[in-house]
Design an enzyme around this catalytic site. Structure first.
Site, PDB file in Angstrom:
ATOM      1  N   CYS A 127      10.609 -29.377  12.177  1.00 22.28           N
ATOM      2  CA  CYS A 127      10.918 -30.522  11.325  1.00 22.28           C
ATOM      3  C   CYS A 127      12.238 -31.174  11.714  1.00 22.28           C
ATOM      4  CB  CYS A 127      10.992 -30.091   9.858  1.00 22.28           C
ATOM      5  SG  CYS A 127       9.442 -29.477   9.178  1.00 22.28           S
ATOM      6  N   ARG A 137      19.884 -28.743  14.797  1.00 23.15           N
ATOM      7  CA  ARG A 137      19.697 -27.298  14.740  1.00 23.15           C
ATOM      8  C   ARG A 137      19.774 -26.747  16.165  1.00 23.15           C
ATOM      9  NH1 ARG A 137      14.496 -26.061  11.136  1.00 23.15           N
ATOM     10  NH2 ARG A 137      13.583 -27.818  12.249  1.00 23.15           N
ATOM     11  N   ARG A 184       2.078 -26.475   7.473  1.00 26.31           N
ATOM     12  CA  ARG A 184       2.836 -25.570   8.338  1.00 26.31           C
ATOM     13  C   ARG A 184       3.346 -24.354   7.570  1.00 26.31           C
ATOM     14  NH1 ARG A 184       7.794 -27.303  10.059  1.00 26.31           N
ATOM     15  NH2 ARG A 184       7.841 -25.251  11.010  1.00 26.31           N
ATOM     16  N   LYS A 239       6.433 -17.079   5.448  1.00 25.00           N
ATOM     17  CA  LYS A 239       6.394 -17.853   6.687  1.00 25.00           C
ATOM     18  C   LYS A 239       7.566 -17.500   7.591  1.00 25.00           C
ATOM     19  CE  LYS A 239       7.585 -22.492   8.307  1.00 25.00           C
ATOM     20  NZ  LYS A 239       8.917 -22.082   8.793  1.00 25.00           N
ATOM     21  N   ASN A 240       8.775 -17.467   7.027  1.00 24.24           N
ATOM     22  CA  ASN A 240       9.960 -17.279   7.858  1.00 24.24           C
ATOM     23  C   ASN A 240      10.098 -15.857   8.379  1.00 24.24           C
ATOM     24  OD1 ASN A 240      10.731 -19.954   7.671  1.00 24.24           O
ATOM     25  ND2 ASN A 240      12.020 -19.630   5.870  1.00 24.24           N
ATOM     26  N   ASP A 255      16.084 -24.460   1.689  1.00 26.03           N
ATOM     27  CA  ASP A 255      14.646 -24.692   1.685  1.00 26.03           C
ATOM     28  C   ASP A 255      14.071 -24.949   0.294  1.00 26.03           C
ATOM     29  OD1 ASP A 255      14.403 -24.515   4.393  1.00 26.03           O
ATOM     30  OD2 ASP A 255      13.484 -22.533   4.438  1.00 26.03           O
TER      31      ASP A 255
END
Length: 425
Positions: free
Chosen positions: A116, A121, A398, A22-23, A304
């Site tokens: 999220c 951030r 997600r 995903k990242n 994570d």
């Protein structure tokens, strides 16, 4: 919105194949805008973040076609228009359009990104990097307008090794005039993946995998085909599940070196892992002892994975500690974990969790407060007695590709239910 229902305490066996990261893919898709020809990205996960990126790409006039787990992207008809909040607020990674559009078109107009709520951030490191390259920045009530008549290479030092800032500055720099140096760059595998993608298109990025990246700007980027790396966070999540419920459960198509910080902690706790070239397997579950975890930037223990480690540590004998050093609001999953029967105390300005094991969890109706917190609730449901119903599952979808089918395929009693069914539980 559907919910996830889990009947817990089922042994799991077979094989879970991990999807693309995903990242990585949330940066690779915006990065494709920089290409002057067509690109193909393989091993793209089936997650809602990709759906939301596709919506932004098509809004900008970019052709994005899906062919199985691949996407074909052609930006020759790109229209650089203002990206509205209803598109950008759906995912944090929408900020990569800042670097990509600045590098391609020398201007960006977009709303502040979403994602999220796990703590502050800010994107100030990104913006400082863009300014160093020659961009002017205006901000009006969350709308950012970046403009540069010319982008010129510069030396940029990041105060912290931010993944997002490192990638965003890379995207803006690959077509800038001259040489850009990023010092104290983040070194996560996903950054290496993005660098390889850009270099395969003709970018000139040196120092890949180190804290010092050197980028020689180029005028043209050609077509390429790129395979997304395996998702190390998804891999880690399933290895944790295997450690708790595995009866010959194999987590495959992974890069074990990317999750060494996790597997070393699991082995310290007493988990017997079989680690191969592209898999990790747990043949049987044992009695485990508590361990202490401190989240750090890569190659340290990833933030994570700390939330998904919570149910594991709840299942260990003795006392464990989790110290969260990256985000200040990443223990939101603990409230529902305690409701299910865990004994956990939060201290240190919401930065330290003390977990008293061993606790047996009981199924409840719980909530996914964020992506990884939602995955933590899935694990709690898998190991709990009785039925667990998880609400707010859009967070989970997600970032975890086909999670229900993958778990069901190895023996989990898990399914989607509608609102009416959940009210009966």
């Amino acid at each position: 919105m559907p919910k996830i229902e889990i009947v817990g305490n089922k042994k799991l066996s077979g094989e879970i194949v991990v999807s693309g990261a995903k990242n990585s893919v949330v940066a690779l898709i915006p990065a494709a805008i920089l290409c002057d020809e067509k690109v193909i990205i393989d091993n793209v996960p089936n997650i809602s973040d990709v759906d939301n990126l596709e919506a932004i790409m098509k809004y900008l006039g970019v052709s994005l076609e899906r062919e199985g787990n691949s996407v074909v992207i052609d930006s020759k008809r790109l229209e650089n228009k203002s990206i509205p909040c209803e598109l950008s607020a759906k995912l944090r990674a929408s900020y990569y359009f800042m670097g990509a559009l600045l590098g391609k078109c020398r201007s960006v107009d977009m709303c502040f990104p979403g994602g999220c709520s796990i703590g502050e951030r800010p994107i100030n490191f990104h913006l400082k990097g863009f300014e160093k390259l020659g961009a002017s920045i205006r901000e009006d009530d969350g709308q950012f307008i970046l403009e540069a008549s010319d982008l010129c290479g510069s030396e940029i030092f990041l105060d912290v090794p931010s993944v997002g800032a490192t990638i965003n500055i890379l995207l803006a720099a690959v077509k800038a005039r001259g040489k850009t140096v990023i010092e104290n760059a983040a070194m996560e595998p996903e950054i290496i993946d993005v660098c390889k993608f850009l270099n395969s298109m003709g970018a000139k990025i040196g120092g890949v995998g180190s804290a010092r990246l050197e980028i020689e700007g180029v005028d043209y980027l050609h077509s390429c085909r790129h395979m997304v790396i395996p998702d190390r966070i998804e891999a880690g999540t399933y290895v944790i599940i295997a450690s708790l419920l595995g009866d010959g459960l194999k987590v495959s198509k992974i890069n074990p070196s990317h999750i060494e910080s996790l597997t070393s902690k699991l082995e310290e706790a007493g988990v017997k892992l079989e680690i191969g070239g592209d898999y990790v397997m747990v043949n049987e579950v044992g009695e485990y002892k508590g361990v202490d975890i401190t989240t750090m930037v890569y190659p340290g223990f990833p933030t994570d994975l700390q939330q998904t480690m919570t149910p594991f540590l709840v299942s260990c004998n003795g006392i464990s500690h989790i110290e969260e050093t990256i985000y200040e609001n990443r223990f939101q999953n603990i409230e529902d974990t305690v409701r299910m029967g865990a004994s956990i105390e939060i201290s240190g300005d919401n930065r330290v969790a003390t977990i008293y094991g061993k606790s047996k969890l009981v199924g409840k109706k719980v909530y996914a407060t964020d992506l990884r917190g939602g995955a933590s609730m899935v694990i709690c449901g898998l190991i709990a007695d009785g039925v667990t119903v998880i609400d707010n599952i859009h967070y989970i979808l997600r970032g975890y590709s086909d999670i229900i089918d993958k778990l069901k395929g190895v023996g989990a009693d898990i399914r989607l239910i509608d609102f009416d069914e959940s009210e009966e539980c």
